[in-house]
Design a protein around this motif. Structure first.
Motif, mmCIF file in Angstrom:
data_model
loop_
_atom_site.group_PDB
_atom_site.id
_atom_site.type_symbol
_atom_site.label_atom_id
_atom_site.label_comp_id
_atom_site.label_asym_id
_atom_site.label_seq_id
_atom_site.Cartn_x
_atom_site.Cartn_y
_atom_site.Cartn_z
ATOM 1 N N PRO A 95 0.831 -1.168 0.085
ATOM 2 C CA PRO A 95 0.122 -0.013 -0.065
ATOM 3 C C PRO A 95 1.041 1.132 -0.009
ATOM 4 C CG PRO A 95 0.166 -1.201 2.235
ATOM 5 C CD PRO A 95 0.637 -1.982 1.428
ATOM 6 N N THR A 96 0.281 2.337 -0.175
ATOM 7 C CA THR A 96 1.109 3.781 -0.504
ATOM 8 C C THR A 96 0.317 4.727 -0.186
ATOM 9 O OG1 THR A 96 2.804 4.830 -1.767
ATOM 10 C CG2 THR A 96 0.779 3.974 -2.925
ATOM 11 N N TRP A 97 0.531 5.942 -0.425
ATOM 12 C CA TRP A 97 -0.012 7.343 -0.307
ATOM 13 C C TRP A 97 0.154 8.163 -1.367
ATOM 14 C CZ3 TRP A 97 -2.277 7.039 4.699
ATOM 15 C CH2 TRP A 97 -3.226 8.336 4.905
ATOM 16 N N ASN A 98 -1.014 8.503 -1.867
ATOM 17 C CA ASN A 98 -0.753 9.506 -3.300
ATOM 18 C C ASN A 98 -0.810 10.935 -2.286
ATOM 19 O OD1 ASN A 98 -0.415 7.722 -5.011
ATOM 20 N ND2 ASN A 98 -2.433 7.857 -6.054
ATOM 21 N N TYR A 99 -0.170 12.098 -2.980
ATOM 22 C CA TYR A 99 -0.428 13.297 -2.642
ATOM 23 C C TYR A 99 0.126 14.337 -3.502
ATOM 24 C CZ TYR A 99 4.473 12.921 -1.214
ATOM 25 O OH TYR A 99 6.058 12.591 -1.354
ATOM 26 N N LEU A 100 -0.078 15.627 -3.301
ATOM 27 C CA LEU A 100 0.606 16.785 -3.853
ATOM 28 C C LEU A 100 0.997 17.752 -2.870
ATOM 29 C CD1 LEU A 100 -2.662 16.166 -5.558
ATOM 30 C CD2 LEU A 100 -1.144 17.288 -7.327
ATOM 31 N N ALA A 101 2.317 18.292 -3.151
ATOM 32 C CA ALA A 101 2.980 19.286 -2.331
ATOM 33 C C ALA A 101 4.043 20.204 -3.014
ATOM 34 C CB ALA A 101 3.500 18.578 -1.170
ATOM 35 N N VAL A 102 4.190 21.408 -2.526
ATOM 36 C CA VAL A 102 5.002 22.245 -3.026
ATOM 37 C C VAL A 102 6.116 22.757 -1.821
ATOM 38 C CG1 VAL A 102 5.591 24.328 -4.263
ATOM 39 C CG2 VAL A 102 3.750 22.924 -5.039
ATOM 40 N N HIS A 103 7.071 22.854 -2.131
ATOM 41 C CA HIS A 103 7.988 23.359 -1.036
ATOM 42 C C HIS A 103 8.986 24.680 -1.682
ATOM 43 C CE1 HIS A 103 8.881 19.858 1.642
ATOM 44 N NE2 HIS A 103 7.954 19.942 1.589
ATOM 45 N N VAL A 104 8.916 25.723 -1.138
ATOM 46 C CA VAL A 104 9.374 27.213 -1.472
ATOM 47 C C VAL A 104 10.328 27.524 -0.539
ATOM 48 C CG1 VAL A 104 8.906 29.332 -2.171
ATOM 49 C CG2 VAL A 104 7.278 27.560 -2.844
ATOM 50 N N TYR A 105 11.672 27.506 -1.178
ATOM 51 C CA TYR A 105 12.698 28.189 -0.159
ATOM 52 C C TYR A 105 12.955 29.535 -0.628
ATOM 53 C CZ TYR A 105 13.389 23.021 0.332
ATOM 54 O OH TYR A 105 13.230 21.694 0.569
ATOM 55 N N GLY A 106 13.234 30.239 0.269
ATOM 56 C CA GLY A 106 13.765 31.911 0.078
ATOM 57 C C GLY A 106 14.233 32.772 1.217
ATOM 58 N N LYS A 107 14.229 33.911 0.862
ATOM 59 C CA LYS A 107 14.873 34.782 2.043
ATOM 60 C C LYS A 107 13.906 35.927 2.360
ATOM 61 C CE LYS A 107 19.612 33.618 1.423
ATOM 62 N NZ LYS A 107 20.252 33.249 2.487
ATOM 63 N N VAL A 108 13.722 36.149 3.749
ATOM 64 C CA VAL A 108 12.401 37.078 4.245
ATOM 65 C C VAL A 108 13.377 38.224 4.109
ATOM 66 C CG1 VAL A 108 11.473 37.619 6.118
ATOM 67 C CG2 VAL A 108 11.385 35.454 5.351
ATOM 68 N N LYS A 109 12.340 39.294 3.391
ATOM 69 C CA LYS A 109 12.597 40.657 3.577
ATOM 70 C C LYS A 109 11.659 41.390 4.306
ATOM 71 C CE LYS A 109 13.474 44.790 0.795
ATOM 72 N NZ LYS A 109 13.566 45.119 -0.581
ATOM 73 N N LEU A 110 11.871 42.249 5.414
ATOM 74 C CA LEU A 110 10.792 42.800 6.316
ATOM 75 C C LEU A 110 10.132 43.909 5.532
ATOM 76 C CD1 LEU A 110 12.285 42.553 9.853
ATOM 77 C CD2 LEU A 110 10.620 40.987 8.619
ATOM 78 N N HIS A 111 8.881 43.991 5.883
ATOM 79 C CA HIS A 111 8.212 45.362 5.232
ATOM 80 C C HIS A 111 7.886 46.647 6.462
ATOM 81 C CE1 HIS A 111 5.478 42.916 2.395
ATOM 82 N NE2 HIS A 111 6.536 43.087 1.691
ATOM 83 N N SER A 112 8.020 47.476 5.833
ATOM 84 C CA SER A 112 7.646 48.971 6.436
ATOM 85 C C SER A 112 6.122 48.543 6.837
ATOM 86 C CB SER A 112 7.918 50.037 5.542
ATOM 87 O OG SER A 112 7.070 50.239 4.508
ATOM 88 N N TYR A 113 5.818 49.621 7.726
ATOM 89 C CA TYR A 113 4.399 49.728 8.176
ATOM 90 C C TYR A 113 3.483 49.960 6.930
ATOM 91 C CZ TYR A 113 -0.109 51.231 10.099
ATOM 92 O OH TYR A 113 -1.486 51.079 10.233
ATOM 93 N N GLU A 114 4.082 50.824 6.152
ATOM 94 C CA GLU A 114 3.126 51.111 5.044
ATOM 95 C C GLU A 114 3.141 50.071 4.018
ATOM 96 O OE1 GLU A 114 4.243 54.550 6.734
ATOM 97 O OE2 GLU A 114 5.564 52.917 6.076
#
Length: 203
Positions: A95-114
């Motif tokens: 038996p097994t498991w079927n599935y869909l998934a996406v992994h996204v790697y990246g760098k965080v950049k913080l926002h100003s209040y605006e």
């Protein structure tokens, strides 16, 4: 993530659509020397001809402070999944498991209040589309908008995307069709969604 070549999805349009449809993701990084995960909605947007993810978390979340010293993050988006019984094959197998998934790697950049407010407008507009009486951030009172000072808004500059589409591609047409049929018989939402994905993947 580990993806056998047969299950690797490199269709960019499919991946983008998947993220749009499964935008409630898990954001992971190292926080205070430990793995940390937060469940949040993330929007896939285009900025300066590049794709980014936009989101926010509470300032009280320790992960928010960690972004200042550790900007590497992983966002996981999960789709439909279902158990596949080996009794559905015409031969003995596991038996097994079927599935869909996406992994996204990246760098965080913080926002100003605006920028945070603009990001909130995009997020709310996106999820209010189906509302009978859609809410608009710009129509909220000054008192309510004070809540925006309690978040850390950010964008993730995407460095790598990995997408897996495990849908019994290793089965012949006879067993493939039978798996679809058995999934449909379960009357379970996740299983039926997997059957739809299988039909689309091998018409």
């Amino acid at each position: 993530m580990y993806i056998p070549e047969i299950y690797l999805n490199e269709n960019q349009a499919e991946i983008e659509q998947f993220i749009h449809e499964n935008g409630f993701g898990i954001l992971i990084n190292q926080t205070k020397g430990k793995l940390w995960a937060t469940h949040i909605p993330l929007l896939l947007e285009n900025k300066n001809d590049k794709q980014i993810l936009v989101g926010h978390i509470s300032k009280l979340n320790p992960q928010a402070d960690s972004f200042k010293t550790n900007d590497d993050v992983l966002a996981i988006f999960s789709g439909a999944h279902s158990y596949i019984s080996s009794s559905w094959y015409d031969h003995e197998n596991v038996p097994t498991w079927n599935y869909l998934a996406v992994h996204v790697y990246g760098k965080v950049k913080l926002h100003s209040y605006e920028q945070s407010v603009e990001a909130l407008k995009s997020l709310v507009d996106n999820y209010e589309l189906k509302s009978k009486n859609p809410v608009k951030v710009e129509n909220l009172s000054e008192k309510t908008m004070r809540e925006a000072h309690g978040i850390v808004s950010f964008e993730i500059e995407i460095t790598r995307i990995e997408s897996v589409k495990k849908l019994s591609q290793n089965r012949d047409n006879k067993n493939y069709k039978n798996i679809i049929s058995e999934l449909e018989k379960t009357n379970e939402n996740q299983s039926i969604e997997v059957s739809k994905a299988m039909k689309k993947n091998r018409p």
